[in-house]
Scaffold this motif. Structure first.
Motif, PDB file in Angstrom:
ATOM      1  N   SER A  88       2.145   0.776   6.231  1.00  0.00           N
ATOM      2  CA  SER A  88       2.034   1.439   4.925  1.00  0.00           C
ATOM      3  C   SER A  88       2.757   2.779   4.917  1.00  0.00           C
ATOM      4  O   SER A  88       3.365   3.173   3.911  1.00  0.00           O
ATOM      5  N   ALA A  98       0.817  -1.218   0.000  1.00  0.00           N
ATOM      6  CA  ALA A  98       0.000   0.000   0.000  1.00  0.00           C
ATOM      7  C   ALA A  98       0.849   1.266   0.000  1.00  0.00           C
ATOM      8  O   ALA A  98       0.348   2.344  -0.328  1.00  0.00           O
ATOM      9  N   GLY A  99       2.126   1.138   0.335  1.00  0.00           N
ATOM     10  CA  GLY A  99       2.985   2.311   0.418  1.00  0.00           C
ATOM     11  C   GLY A  99       3.827   2.568  -0.816  1.00  0.00           C
ATOM     12  O   GLY A  99       4.626   3.515  -0.832  1.00  0.00           O
TER      13      GLY A  99
END
Length: 337
Positions: free
Chosen positions: A324, A264-265
């Motif tokens: 994240s 997600a990051g």
């Protein structure tokens, strides 16, 4: 004659003076050299090889090389400060109890860590060494992955575990079970495979990497980010399994359906070969906090790196936010180039 003698005496005095200066300089240099040598010896001693504990008489395979933290280099010192600032910010808000981060440039082996030696319950992270053990077994049994095993489902999987596509009582190939164990974090596939693995073979994966073996009961087993990293480092280096087997293992990890942590990051489409683990910490049967971890290799174009974030938080959402955020910071940091 007296003039000649005086000149010779003055000449000897000059020579003696020069000699004394030289001796002083040499002594000073010697002391400085000795001190520098001690520092160098301390620095050099922090480098050491990790070799396979094989019984072969003429070879001693190199699995990885341990190196000191790279904070003497400006760019890595800057990256560590950035990560420390983020970790401290997350800890101050009170929703997270513990955060550990381990970053390693997989090409140069330079690394930095924040609370990297704190231990956590690995939970589903241990599915990676189980997968490695099966790939190792395949080297001496090429038909292993096509062999079929009856699947046994179990209840009470992790909240992030994808719904199982497998049916209890039906047989599946070892290859299919490994894929479901890693890609979907299927606990039924994990226990089905665990029941069939040679315990000595699985213990050998830990032993050869110098990691304590959890044995049959992993409920009390804990591990730090630095030690867990070795599983991924040897896969990337292709030094424990064959290069082709390591490639297949990492390709499986890169298809993980869990996308709320490290993935997600980073920008969409970035290859992330990773595994998450989730463990509920309870007291007298009452849940008190949750550990959530995500560790893997982020294939940033031209700059692949390993990142492991382990957390203990009051809520799952808080842990996801930490992982994240760390992943995003590291990916976008100018120091990570």
């Amino acid at each position: 004659m007296q003039v000649f003698i005086k000149k010779r005496l003055r000449g000897r005095q000059v020579l003696l003076y020069v000699a004394m200066l030289g001796l002083g300089a040499a002594l000073g240099y010697g002391v400085a050299f000795a001190q520098m040598s001690l520092r160098e010896r301390a620095f050099v001693s922090s480098f050491h090889p990790l070799r396979a504990d094989d019984s072969l008489p003429l070879v001693h395979p190199l699995l990885a090389y341990e190196t000191p933290q790279a904070t003497t280099l400006p760019e890595y010192a800057a990256l560590k400060r950035e990560v420390e600032d983020l970790v401290n910010e997350k800890l101050r808000d009170g929703t997270t109890e513990s955060i550990s981060v381990y970053y390693r440039n997989v090409e140069s082996s330079r690394w930095i860590g924040v609370n990297e030696d704190t231990v956590y319950y690995p939970a589903s992270l241990l599915k990676v060494p189980l997968m490695i053990a099966y790939f190792k077994a395949e080297e001496s049994d090429p038909s292993l992955f096509s062999r079929r095993i009856v699947y046994k489902s179990i209840s009470g999987g992790a909240d992030f575990e994808a719904p199982s596509e497998l049916i209890s009582g039906r047989s599946y190939s070892v290859k299919e079970l490994i894929e479901r164990m890693i890609v979907d974090s299927d606990n039924g596939a994990t226990f089905t495979l665990f029941d069939r693995i040679d315990p000595d073979l699985l213990a050998g994966v830990y032993r050869r990497l110098g990691i304590t073996d959890p044995g049959d009961d992993s409920s009390t087993y804990q591990i730090p980010t630095t030690m867990y990293a070795l599983f991924f480092r040897t896969l990337y280096n292709g030094t424990y399994l064959t290069p082709s087997a390591s490639e297949r293992a990492l390709e499986t990890l890169a298809r993980a359906t869990y996308q709320e942590g490290l993935a997600a990051g980073v920008p969409a489409g970035t290859v992330v070969a990773h595994k998450f683990g989730e463990h509920v910490v309870a007291e007298d049967g009452v849940p008190k906090s949750e550990e959530l971890h995500d560790c893997g290799i982020i294939y940033k174009p031209g700059h692949p790196y390993f990142l492991c974030v382990m957390t203990r938080a009051k809520t799952r959402e808080a842990a996801v936010s930490v992982i994240s955020a760390v992943s995003k910071l590291v990916y976008e940091s100018e120091s990570n180039e």
